[in-house]
Design a protein around this motif. Structure first.
Motif, PDB file in Angstrom:
ATOM      1  N   GLY A   1       0.782  -1.232   0.000  1.00  0.00           N
ATOM      2  CA  GLY A   1       0.000   0.000   0.000  1.00  0.00           C
ATOM      3  C   GLY A   1       0.812   1.279   0.000  1.00  0.00           C
ATOM      4  O   GLY A   1       0.533   2.198  -0.788  1.00  0.00           O
ATOM      5  N   PRO A   2       1.850   1.413   0.843  1.00  0.00           N
ATOM      6  CA  PRO A   2       2.618   2.656   0.858  1.00  0.00           C
ATOM      7  C   PRO A   2       3.319   2.963  -0.466  1.00  0.00           C
ATOM      8  O   PRO A   2       3.661   4.115  -0.735  1.00  0.00           O
ATOM      9  CB  PRO A   2       3.645   2.396   1.976  1.00  0.00           C
ATOM     10  CG  PRO A   2       2.993   1.412   2.886  1.00  0.00           C
ATOM     11  CD  PRO A   2       2.232   0.514   1.957  1.00  0.00           C
ATOM     12  N   ARG A   3       3.518   1.921  -1.302  1.00  0.00           N
ATOM     13  CA  ARG A   3       4.143   2.125  -2.607  1.00  0.00           C
ATOM     14  C   ARG A   3       3.107   2.270  -3.722  1.00  0.00           C
ATOM     15  O   ARG A   3       3.481   2.323  -4.905  1.00  0.00           O
ATOM     16  CB  ARG A   3       5.076   0.956  -2.923  1.00  0.00           C
ATOM     17  CG  ARG A   3       6.284   0.866  -1.980  1.00  0.00           C
ATOM     18  CD  ARG A   3       7.243  -0.221  -2.441  1.00  0.00           C
ATOM     19  NE  ARG A   3       6.705  -1.558  -2.200  1.00  0.00           N
ATOM     20  CZ  ARG A   3       7.123  -2.648  -2.836  1.00  0.00           C
ATOM     21  NH1 ARG A   3       8.047  -2.559  -3.772  1.00  0.00           N
ATOM     22  NH2 ARG A   3       6.603  -3.828  -2.546  1.00  0.00           N
ATOM     23  N   GLY A   4       1.827   2.332  -3.360  1.00  0.00           N
ATOM     24  CA  GLY A   4       0.783   2.463  -4.360  1.00  0.00           C
ATOM     25  C   GLY A   4       0.511   1.190  -5.126  1.00  0.00           C
ATOM     26  O   GLY A   4      -0.081   1.227  -6.206  1.00  0.00           O
ATOM     27  N   GLN A   5       0.888   0.042  -4.563  1.00  0.00           N
ATOM     28  CA  GLN A   5       0.682  -1.250  -5.215  1.00  0.00           C
ATOM     29  C   GLN A   5      -0.386  -2.057  -4.499  1.00  0.00           C
ATOM     30  O   GLN A   5      -0.708  -1.796  -3.338  1.00  0.00           O
ATOM     31  CB  GLN A   5       1.989  -2.043  -5.243  1.00  0.00           C
ATOM     32  CG  GLN A   5       3.099  -1.373  -6.026  1.00  0.00           C
ATOM     33  CD  GLN A   5       4.383  -2.187  -6.014  1.00  0.00           C
ATOM     34  OE1 GLN A   5       4.489  -3.210  -5.346  1.00  0.00           O
ATOM     35  NE2 GLN A   5       5.378  -1.728  -6.770  1.00  0.00           N
ATOM     36  N   GLY A   6      -0.922  -3.057  -5.213  1.00  0.00           N
ATOM     37  CA  GLY A   6      -1.866  -3.991  -4.596  1.00  0.00           C
ATOM     38  C   GLY A   6      -3.302  -3.530  -4.562  1.00  0.00           C
ATOM     39  O   GLY A   6      -4.115  -4.120  -3.855  1.00  0.00           O
ATOM     40  N   ALA A   7      -3.643  -2.490  -5.319  1.00  0.00           N
ATOM     41  CA  ALA A   7      -5.010  -1.976  -5.289  1.00  0.00           C
ATOM     42  C   ALA A   7      -5.985  -2.943  -5.929  1.00  0.00           C
ATOM     43  O   ALA A   7      -5.665  -3.633  -6.895  1.00  0.00           O
ATOM     44  CB  ALA A   7      -5.078  -0.631  -6.010  1.00  0.00           C
ATOM     45  N   SER A   8      -7.190  -2.982  -5.401  1.00  0.00           N
ATOM     46  CA  SER A   8      -8.258  -3.762  -6.002  1.00  0.00           C
ATOM     47  C   SER A   8      -8.632  -3.162  -7.349  1.00  0.00           C
ATOM     48  O   SER A   8      -8.625  -1.942  -7.529  1.00  0.00           O
ATOM     49  CB  SER A   8      -9.479  -3.781  -5.087  1.00  0.00           C
ATOM     50  OG  SER A   8     -10.580  -4.391  -5.725  1.00  0.00           O
ATOM     51  N   ALA A   9      -8.974  -4.027  -8.275  1.00  0.00           N
ATOM     52  CA  ALA A   9      -9.441  -3.566  -9.584  1.00  0.00           C
ATOM     53  C   ALA A   9     -10.954  -3.642  -9.687  1.00  0.00           C
ATOM     54  O   ALA A   9     -11.528  -3.358 -10.733  1.00  0.00           O
ATOM     55  CB  ALA A   9      -8.821  -4.424 -10.686  1.00  0.00           C
ATOM     56  N   TYR A  10     -11.597  -4.027  -8.566  1.00  0.00           N
ATOM     57  CA  TYR A  10     -13.036  -4.274  -8.598  1.00  0.00           C
ATOM     58  C   TYR A  10     -13.829  -3.026  -8.239  1.00  0.00           C
ATOM     59  O   TYR A  10     -13.628  -2.429  -7.181  1.00  0.00           O
ATOM     60  CB  TYR A  10     -13.411  -5.405  -7.641  1.00  0.00           C
ATOM     61  CG  TYR A  10     -14.896  -5.682  -7.587  1.00  0.00           C
ATOM     62  CD1 TYR A  10     -15.547  -6.280  -8.656  1.00  0.00           C
ATOM     63  CD2 TYR A  10     -15.644  -5.313  -6.471  1.00  0.00           C
ATOM     64  CE1 TYR A  10     -16.907  -6.524  -8.617  1.00  0.00           C
ATOM     65  CE2 TYR A  10     -17.005  -5.554  -6.418  1.00  0.00           C
ATOM     66  CZ  TYR A  10     -17.631  -6.165  -7.497  1.00  0.00           C
ATOM     67  OH  TYR A  10     -18.984  -6.398  -7.445  1.00  0.00           O
ATOM     68  N   GLY A  11     -14.742  -2.643  -9.115  1.00  0.00           N
ATOM     69  CA  GLY A  11     -15.736  -1.592  -8.973  1.00  0.00           C
ATOM     70  C   GLY A  11     -15.566  -0.612  -7.832  1.00  0.00           C
ATOM     71  O   GLY A  11     -14.684   0.256  -7.861  1.00  0.00           O
ATOM     72  N   PRO A  12     -16.397  -0.740  -6.782  1.00  0.00           N
ATOM     73  CA  PRO A  12     -16.405   0.267  -5.720  1.00  0.00           C
ATOM     74  C   PRO A  12     -15.138   0.322  -4.885  1.00  0.00           C
ATOM     75  O   PRO A  12     -14.934   1.271  -4.141  1.00  0.00           O
ATOM     76  CB  PRO A  12     -17.606  -0.150  -4.853  1.00  0.00           C
ATOM     77  CG  PRO A  12     -17.795  -1.606  -5.138  1.00  0.00           C
ATOM     78  CD  PRO A  12     -17.399  -1.792  -6.576  1.00  0.00           C
ATOM     79  N   TRP A  13     -14.272  -0.705  -5.009  1.00  0.00           N
ATOM     80  CA  TRP A  13     -13.045  -0.720  -4.220  1.00  0.00           C
ATOM     81  C   TRP A  13     -11.803  -0.429  -5.059  1.00  0.00           C
ATOM     82  O   TRP A  13     -10.687  -0.598  -4.596  1.00  0.00           O
ATOM     83  CB  TRP A  13     -12.898  -2.074  -3.517  1.00  0.00           C
ATOM     84  CG  TRP A  13     -13.969  -2.287  -2.509  1.00  0.00           C
ATOM     85  CD1 TRP A  13     -14.096  -1.684  -1.292  1.00  0.00           C
ATOM     86  CD2 TRP A  13     -15.091  -3.153  -2.638  1.00  0.00           C
ATOM     87  NE1 TRP A  13     -15.218  -2.135  -0.649  1.00  0.00           N
ATOM     88  CE2 TRP A  13     -15.864  -3.036  -1.462  1.00  0.00           C
ATOM     89  CE3 TRP A  13     -15.538  -4.021  -3.635  1.00  0.00           C
ATOM     90  CZ2 TRP A  13     -17.034  -3.751  -1.257  1.00  0.00           C
ATOM     91  CZ3 TRP A  13     -16.707  -4.728  -3.433  1.00  0.00           C
ATOM     92  CH2 TRP A  13     -17.433  -4.593  -2.265  1.00  0.00           C
ATOM     93  N   ALA A  14     -12.000  -0.022  -6.288  1.00  0.00           N
ATOM     94  CA  ALA A  14     -10.861   0.262  -7.152  1.00  0.00           C
ATOM     95  C   ALA A  14     -10.054   1.430  -6.601  1.00  0.00           C
ATOM     96  O   ALA A  14     -10.551   2.244  -5.825  1.00  0.00           O
ATOM     97  CB  ALA A  14     -11.336   0.568  -8.570  1.00  0.00           C
TER      98      ALA A  14
END
Length: 370
Positions: free
Chosen positions: A219-232
């Motif tokens: 997370g602190p590096r801006g990685q691992g984000a969800s690609a799914y709709g409301p949690w993107a």
């Protein structure tokens, strides 16, 4: 206890505070139940409030931009709280003090102390307080619960439970990744589901101590984000991220058993992996789910019969999910079951989560006391 209905038809009037995905699950559930009418909504997003109000037939005068206005309006008997975690306690306490029965989303609150205020409010007002642990309503969990209760597995002395995501940080920079609003990362978000599932299956043993570690590597590096709709991932190059993205804990249980718990939002793994495994003196069992390329779910139960290894295949009912959680809540309200439904069980989970975060911060085992 005060009467659970305030109109001549005996219909329960329901409200939902919070317009996100979870709140919408509650709206849909209330809309499906006989003898329940969804009559009020509250949320900060005007466009979404109008859209959902129209969808569920909520009158314009009962669409509130401020949750406190809904609580004070004297227009509902029961209310669901589906706000960011730090608002669960203040909204719930205000609603209980106003004479409403409350179903709050998980986690119960952002801290154990805040969760305690919710239980205290439920008890002093003799109102029902339930927490939406929808995953314990899964068909495979309910089936395994019956197997455990039958004694087939004998004494269960060790258990493991985990929910590991490949890429599933719910909105980098959103309230989920901010300590002040969420109270924590995946342990607070999805790990608490697995904690609830394991303790539910084990028969609610006391957790006597916790040894835990937490990490924030994605997370602190801006990685691992969800690609799914409301949690993107939310917009912005530098994410607001001050929670963990992985937590692991070793929990000692009353009676000498142990539970190993892990949860993560992002990992270098091929696909999401979820599991709960039970080790008993007479048999073992495991539920697994996840998926790639196709979603899979497995329930396995292993024992022996007359000295011969045997694998059991129990009947697995359909999943209950949020609909069943809301149905159970409504049933408790109608039955006047405020003593049995005062939030105490969920409070125990909140105390465990507190102990895990304290252990990680202090790098030592934390006792939960008697």
């Amino acid at each position: 206890m005060s009467a659970p209905t305030t109109n001549e038809s005996g219909t329960l009037r329901a409200g939902v505070i919070g317009l996100g995905w979870a709140g919408q699950q509650h709206m849909d559930a209330y809309a499906q139940l006989d003898g329940v009418e969804l009559v009020a909504l509250a949320g900060l997003e005007p466009d979404k409030l109008a859209l959902l109000g129209d969808q569920y037939g909520v009158p314009p005068e009962r669409r509130f931009g401020d949750w406190s206005e809904l609580v004070a309006a004297d227009c509902v008997d029961v209310v669901s709280v589906a706000t960011p975690n730090n608002l669960h306690a203040p909204v719930t306490v205000a609603a209980l003090d106003a004479g409403l029965h409350v179903l709050s989303e998980k986690p119960m609150a952002d801290t154990g102390a805040a969760a305690q205020t919710m239980v205290d409010a439920a008890r002093r007002n003799s109102q029902v307080l339930d927490i939406t642990f929808n995953h314990r309503r899964r068909g495979d969990v309910q089936a395994l619960k019956q197997v455990v209760a039958s004694g087939v597995l004998g004494d269960i002395y060790y258990a493991k439970a985990g929910w590991l995501r490949k890429e599933g940080i719910p909105g980098l920079g959103s309230w989920f990744t901010q300590q002040s609003a969420s109270g924590g990362g995946p342990l607070m978000d999805i790990g608490v589901h697995m904690l609830d599932m394991a303790l539910f299956l084990l028969g609610e043993p006391d957790v006597t101590s916790a040894t835990a570690s937490t990490y924030a590597e994605f997370g602190p590096r801006g990685q691992g984000a969800s690609a799914y709709g409301p949690w993107a991932k939310t917009d912005g190059a530098t994410p607001d991220f001050d929670v963990e993205d992985l937590a692991t804990a070793f929990l000692r249980l009353g009676g000498g058993g142990t539970l190993l718990l892990e949860s993560s939002w992002a990992q270098w793994i091929p696909y999401d992996q979820c599991y709960v495994t039970l080790y008993g003196t007479e048999g073992g069992a495991s539920i697994e789910w996840g998926g790639f390329p196709a979603t899979y779910r497995k329930l396995g139960i292993w024992t022996q019969k007359d000295g011969v290894p045997a694998e059991l295949t129990p009947y697995v009912p359909e999943d209950g999910q949020h609909l069943q959680a809301v149905t159970d809540f409504v049933s408790a309200v109608r039955a006047g079951a405020n003593v049995e439904h005062d939030g105490s069980e969920a409070l125990a989970r909140a105390r465990v989560v507190d102990a895990c975060y304290a252990s990680a911060a202090q790098r030592q085992e934390i006792s939960l006391g008697s």
